[in-house]
Design a protein around this motif. Structure first.
Motif, short mmCIF file in Angstrom:
data_model
loop_
_atom_site.label_atom_id
_atom_site.label_comp_id
_atom_site.label_asym_id
_atom_site.label_seq_id
_atom_site.Cartn_x
_atom_site.Cartn_y
_atom_site.Cartn_z
N ARG A 1 0.82 -1.21 0.00
CA ARG A 1 0.00 0.00 0.00
C ARG A 1 0.86 1.26 0.00
NH1 ARG A 1 -5.45 -1.14 0.77
NH2 ARG A 1 -5.81 -3.30 1.35
N ARG A 2 2.02 1.24 0.66
CA ARG A 2 2.92 2.40 0.62
C ARG A 2 3.40 2.64 -0.80
NH1 ARG A 2 5.54 0.22 5.33
NH2 ARG A 2 7.33 -0.25 4.00
N ARG A 3 3.76 1.57 -1.49
CA ARG A 3 4.23 1.70 -2.87
C ARG A 3 3.12 2.26 -3.77
NH1 ARG A 3 6.07 -3.48 -3.96
NH2 ARG A 3 8.00 -2.90 -2.94
N LEU A 4 1.91 1.72 -3.63
CA LEU A 4 0.80 2.21 -4.44
C LEU A 4 0.45 3.66 -4.09
CD1 LEU A 4 -1.58 -0.84 -4.69
CD2 LEU A 4 -0.48 0.36 -6.56
N LEU A 5 0.50 4.00 -2.82
CA LEU A 5 0.24 5.38 -2.42
C LEU A 5 1.22 6.33 -3.11
CD1 LEU A 5 -1.29 7.43 -0.67
CD2 LEU A 5 0.37 6.95 1.15
#
Length: 89
Positions: free
Chosen positions: A15-19
Motif C-alpha cells: 500500500r505504501r508503494r501504491l500510495l
C-alpha cells in the motif's frame, strides 16, 4: 491526513508503494478505497505509460485483454459519462 499531506505510517509495503505511485500519477488515495482484486489491477495499470492508458480509456486503441478488468472499465465508463455531461453543458 490534512490537506494534500498523507502519511504512509502504518501501511504495509504494497500500500505504501501504491500510495507513492498513485500520488505522482494524480490518483491520490485510490489504494485506500479498493479491495485486494482492485489493488492487483491498479498495480498492473499503474505500470502502463500514460499515453497508452489514455488511448485505451478514450477508445483510440483496443485494451489488451489482460488489462481489461473491472477497474479499467470503471475508469473508462467514468470518462465516457464525464464527456457526455460536458457535452450537455
Amino acid at each position: 491526513m490534512t490537506g494534500t499531506t498523507r502519511s504512509s505510517e502504518g501501511l504495509d509495503l504494497r500500500r505504501r508503494r501504491l500510495l507513492f505511485r498513485t500520488w505522482h500519477r494524480g490518483m491520490r488515495e485510490m489504494d485506500l478505497i479498493m479491495g485486494e482484486d482492485e489493488l492487483a489491477e491498479l498495480e498492473r495499470l499503474i505500470e502502463v505509460p500514460d499515453r497508452d492508458l489514455l488511448a485505451w480509456i478514450t477508445g483510440e486503441e483496443a485494451v489488451p485483454p489482460e488489462l481489461d478488468g473491472a477497474l479499467f472499465r470503471d475508469l473508462r465508463d467514468f470518462h465516457m459519462r464525464r464527456g457526455r455531461e460536458e457535452e450537455r453543458t
